[in-house]
Scaffold this motif. Structure first.
Motif, PDB file in Angstrom:
ATOM      1  N   GLY A 162       0.812  -1.214   0.000  1.00  9.14           N
ATOM      2  CA  GLY A 162       0.000   0.000   0.000  1.00  9.14           C
ATOM      3  C   GLY A 162       0.844   1.262   0.000  1.00  9.14           C
ATOM      4  O   GLY A 162       0.552   2.211  -0.738  1.00  9.14           O
ATOM      5  N   LEU A 163       1.890   1.299   0.808  1.00 12.01           N
ATOM      6  CA  LEU A 163       2.734   2.485   0.858  1.00 12.01           C
ATOM      7  C   LEU A 163       3.476   2.701  -0.463  1.00 12.01           C
ATOM      8  O   LEU A 163       3.633   3.841  -0.918  1.00 12.01           O
ATOM      9  CB  LEU A 163       3.736   2.363   2.012  1.00 12.01           C
ATOM     10  N   MET A 164       3.949   1.616  -1.066  1.00  7.78           N
ATOM     11  CA  MET A 164       4.623   1.743  -2.358  1.00  7.78           C
ATOM     12  C   MET A 164       3.660   2.261  -3.434  1.00  7.78           C
ATOM     13  O   MET A 164       3.998   3.138  -4.224  1.00  7.78           O
ATOM     14  CB  MET A 164       5.199   0.397  -2.792  1.00  7.78           C
ATOM     15  N   VAL A 165       2.447   1.723  -3.446  1.00  9.97           N
ATOM     16  CA  VAL A 165       1.456   2.157  -4.447  1.00  9.97           C
ATOM     17  C   VAL A 165       1.013   3.590  -4.164  1.00  9.97           C
ATOM     18  O   VAL A 165       0.779   4.368  -5.099  1.00  9.97           O
ATOM     19  CB  VAL A 165       0.262   1.189  -4.460  1.00  9.97           C
ATOM     20  N   ALA A 166       0.896   3.950  -2.894  1.00  6.17           N
ATOM     21  CA  ALA A 166       0.519   5.330  -2.556  1.00  6.17           C
ATOM     22  C   ALA A 166       1.554   6.317  -3.083  1.00  6.17           C
ATOM     23  O   ALA A 166       1.200   7.367  -3.640  1.00  6.17           O
ATOM     24  CB  ALA A 166       0.361   5.475  -1.042  1.00  6.17           C
ATOM     25  N   GLY A 167       2.830   5.985  -2.902  1.00  4.85           N
ATOM     26  CA  GLY A 167       3.877   6.879  -3.372  1.00  4.85           C
ATOM     27  C   GLY A 167       3.959   6.947  -4.884  1.00  4.85           C
ATOM     28  O   GLY A 167       4.297   7.987  -5.457  1.00  4.85           O
ATOM     29  N   ARG A 168       3.640   5.839  -5.539  1.00  2.00           N
ATOM     30  CA  ARG A 168       3.788   5.801  -6.990  1.00  2.00           C
ATOM     31  C   ARG A 168       2.493   6.189  -7.713  1.00  2.00           C
ATOM     32  O   ARG A 168       2.479   7.085  -8.547  1.00  2.00           O
ATOM     33  CB  ARG A 168       4.217   4.398  -7.423  1.00  2.00           C
ATOM     34  N   VAL A 169       1.388   5.510  -7.376  1.00  2.00           N
ATOM     35  CA  VAL A 169       0.144   5.683  -8.125  1.00  2.00           C
ATOM     36  C   VAL A 169      -0.693   6.831  -7.570  1.00  2.00           C
ATOM     37  O   VAL A 169      -1.286   7.600  -8.336  1.00  2.00           O
ATOM     38  CB  VAL A 169      -0.664   4.367  -8.119  1.00  2.00           C
ATOM     39  N   GLY A 170      -0.762   6.949  -6.237  1.00  2.00           N
ATOM     40  CA  GLY A 170      -1.549   8.027  -5.658  1.00  2.00           C
ATOM     41  C   GLY A 170      -1.048   9.392  -6.111  1.00  2.00           C
ATOM     42  O   GLY A 170      -1.841  10.285  -6.441  1.00  2.00           O
ATOM     43  N   ALA A 171       0.274   9.550  -6.139  1.00  4.14           N
ATOM     44  CA  ALA A 171       0.842  10.815  -6.604  1.00  4.14           C
ATOM     45  C   ALA A 171       0.528  11.050  -8.070  1.00  4.14           C
ATOM     46  O   ALA A 171       0.214  12.179  -8.481  1.00  4.14           O
ATOM     47  CB  ALA A 171       2.355  10.805  -6.369  1.00  4.14           C
ATOM     48  N   ALA A 172       0.611   9.992  -8.889  1.00  2.30           N
ATOM     49  CA  ALA A 172       0.341  10.129 -10.320  1.00  2.30           C
ATOM     50  C   ALA A 172      -1.119  10.522 -10.573  1.00  2.30           C
ATOM     51  O   ALA A 172      -1.414  11.362 -11.427  1.00  2.30           O
ATOM     52  CB  ALA A 172       0.673   8.829 -11.042  1.00  2.30           C
ATOM     53  N   MET A 173      -2.042   9.900  -9.819  1.00  2.92           N
ATOM     54  CA  MET A 173      -3.458  10.253  -9.979  1.00  2.92           C
ATOM     55  C   MET A 173      -3.705  11.710  -9.618  1.00  2.92           C
ATOM     56  O   MET A 173      -4.407  12.442 -10.338  1.00  2.92           O
ATOM     57  CB  MET A 173      -4.321   9.348  -9.093  1.00  2.92           C
ATOM     58  N   ALA A 174      -3.143  12.143  -8.490  1.00  2.00           N
ATOM     59  CA  ALA A 174      -3.345  13.529  -8.069  1.00  2.00           C
ATOM     60  C   ALA A 174      -2.761  14.499  -9.082  1.00  2.00           C
ATOM     61  O   ALA A 174      -3.375  15.526  -9.410  1.00  2.00           O
ATOM     62  CB  ALA A 174      -2.720  13.749  -6.694  1.00  2.00           C
ATOM     63  N   ALA A 175      -1.568  14.184  -9.610  1.00  2.00           N
ATOM     64  CA  ALA A 175      -0.932  15.075 -10.579  1.00  2.00           C
ATOM     65  C   ALA A 175      -1.724  15.135 -11.882  1.00  2.00           C
ATOM     66  O   ALA A 175      -1.927  16.213 -12.464  1.00  2.00           O
ATOM     67  CB  ALA A 175       0.497  14.612 -10.842  1.00  2.00           C
ATOM     68  N   GLN A 176      -2.197  13.973 -12.339  1.00  2.00           N
ATOM     69  CA  GLN A 176      -2.929  13.935 -13.612  1.00  2.00           C
ATOM     70  C   GLN A 176      -4.253  14.684 -13.514  1.00  2.00           C
ATOM     71  O   GLN A 176      -4.574  15.537 -14.356  1.00  2.00           O
ATOM     72  CB  GLN A 176      -3.167  12.490 -14.029  1.00  2.00           C
ATOM     73  N   ILE A 177      -5.044  14.353 -12.488  1.00  2.00           N
ATOM     74  CA  ILE A 177      -6.348  15.005 -12.353  1.00  2.00           C
ATOM     75  C   ILE A 177      -6.180  16.472 -11.976  1.00  2.00           C
ATOM     76  O   ILE A 177      -6.940  17.341 -12.433  1.00  2.00           O
ATOM     77  CB  ILE A 177      -7.210  14.254 -11.328  1.00  2.00           C
ATOM     78  N   GLY A 178      -5.171  16.776 -11.154  1.00  2.00           N
ATOM     79  CA  GLY A 178      -4.922  18.168 -10.796  1.00  2.00           C
ATOM     80  C   GLY A 178      -4.543  19.014 -11.998  1.00  2.00           C
ATOM     81  O   GLY A 178      -4.981  20.164 -12.134  1.00  2.00           O
ATOM     82  N   THR A 179      -3.721  18.449 -12.888  1.00  2.00           N
ATOM     83  CA  THR A 179      -3.372  19.168 -14.115  1.00  2.00           C
ATOM     84  C   THR A 179      -4.603  19.410 -14.975  1.00  2.00           C
ATOM     85  O   THR A 179      -4.774  20.490 -15.567  1.00  2.00           O
ATOM     86  CB  THR A 179      -2.324  18.374 -14.906  1.00  2.00           C
ATOM     87  N   MET A 180      -5.489  18.404 -15.044  1.00  2.00           N
ATOM     88  CA  MET A 180      -6.729  18.579 -15.795  1.00  2.00           C
ATOM     89  C   MET A 180      -7.601  19.664 -15.161  1.00  2.00           C
ATOM     90  O   MET A 180      -8.279  20.419 -15.865  1.00  2.00           O
ATOM     91  CB  MET A 180      -7.490  17.255 -15.867  1.00  2.00           C
ATOM     92  N   ARG A 181      -7.582  19.739 -13.845  1.00  2.00           N
ATOM     93  CA  ARG A 181      -8.392  20.757 -13.165  1.00  2.00           C
ATOM     94  C   ARG A 181      -7.871  22.163 -13.453  1.00  2.00           C
ATOM     95  O   ARG A 181      -8.645  23.054 -13.820  1.00  2.00           O
ATOM     96  CB  ARG A 181      -8.391  20.484 -11.656  1.00  2.00           C
ATOM     97  N   VAL A 182      -6.571  22.384 -13.296  1.00  2.00           N
ATOM     98  CA  VAL A 182      -6.049  23.750 -13.441  1.00  2.00           C
ATOM     99  C   VAL A 182      -5.991  24.182 -14.903  1.00  2.00           C
ATOM    100  O   VAL A 182      -5.880  25.383 -15.188  1.00  2.00           O
ATOM    101  CB  VAL A 182      -4.650  23.874 -12.788  1.00  2.00           C
TER     102      VAL A 182
END
Length: 261
Positions: free
Chosen positions: A107-127
């Motif tokens: 979970g921690l490995m996926v949080a660091g890798r995938v959770g960050a990627a999801m936030a960056a991708q959707i955040g870029t789409m938002r801004v």
């Protein structure tokens, strides 16, 4: 007197802000889950997220599990040798990996890798107003962006944890046999005797919940990001930190629920 009132007012504002944030997160999670159960379902987006979350996370999870299992075997031997209880090492490795280290480390490995990627991708789409563009094209952003990622996290992480369990036990086996001089057949027999369905199943329940939390934090912070590139960076950091804290908190709660009696 004024200092006391200011302190109370500050505590009140912080409490209200926390409650407001928790309520917004709960509503966001419920809306995302509801879109999983209602058609239409964007299968292509789900498959892309599933491959990104599961398959591409496999190398880092596998390496983490192998070395963690080896470390457990090594440290257990160091402690148990003082009490001539080396025969319990196989059981300790299985117990630690299936109940705790497999789900938590994956979970921690996926949080660091995938959770960050999801936030960056959707955040870029938002801004960049891409999310608003989806709405103008009659595409629900929650259904298109959030629901497939939530489902991908729920499905992919238990599969990763199964692999982590196997490789973690294998790492302990390799250290015990190659470095510590254990008999391979005896170690395998002790391992099979120590494996319990309850431990594995609870670990998989944890994994499904962790996958949901990781995807939820990534989507929520990305979806609500603002302020350009700096806002996207802040959302990415907040997603990883929040997912890691929630993961460890829920790990304790589930462990206390299933194993404290």
């Amino acid at each position: 007197m004024d200092m006391v009132l200011d302190l109370i007012a500050g505590i009140g504002r912080a409490t209200l802000s926390f409650i407001r944030g928790a309520g917004a997160l709960a509503l966001f999670a419920l809306e995302g889950l509801s879109h999983i159960l209602r058609p239409p379902f964007h299968a292509r987006v789900f498959l892309t997220c599933f491959v990104e979350t599961g398959f591409f996370s496999l190398p880092v999870v596998a390496l983490t599990a192998i070395f963690s299992g080896g470390v457990i075997a090594l440290q257990s031997y160091t402690g148990f040798a003082q009490y001539h209880a080396q025969s319990a090492i196989a059981g300790i490795v299985v117990l630690a990996v299936t109940r705790e280290l497999g789900p938590v480390l994956a979970g921690l490995m996926v949080a660091g890798r995938v959770g960050a990627a999801m936030a960056a991708q959707i955040g870029t789409m938002r801004v960049t107003d891409q999310i608003d563009a989806l709405s103008t094209l009659s595409t629900n952003p929650m259904k298109y962006l959030v629901a497939p990622r939530l489902l991908a996290g729920i499905v992919a992480l238990p599969l990763l944890v199964l692999v982590a369990d196997v490789l973690g036990v294998a790492g302990g086996f390799m250290v015990a046999v190659v470095k510590l001089g254990f008999s391979a057949p005896a170690y395998i027999t002790a391992t099979l005797n120590a494996v319990k369905f309850e431990d594995v199943s609870v670990g998989l329940v944890k994994a499904a919940l962790f996958g949901f939390l990781i995807a939820l934090m990534g989507c929520y912070h990305g979806y609500n990001s603002k302020g350009g590139a700096q806002g996207v960076g802040s959302a990415t950091t907040a997603a990883v930190v929040a997912a890691s804290i929630l993961l460890l908190a829920f790990d304790y709660l589930i462990t206390d629920l299933f194993f404290s009696h």
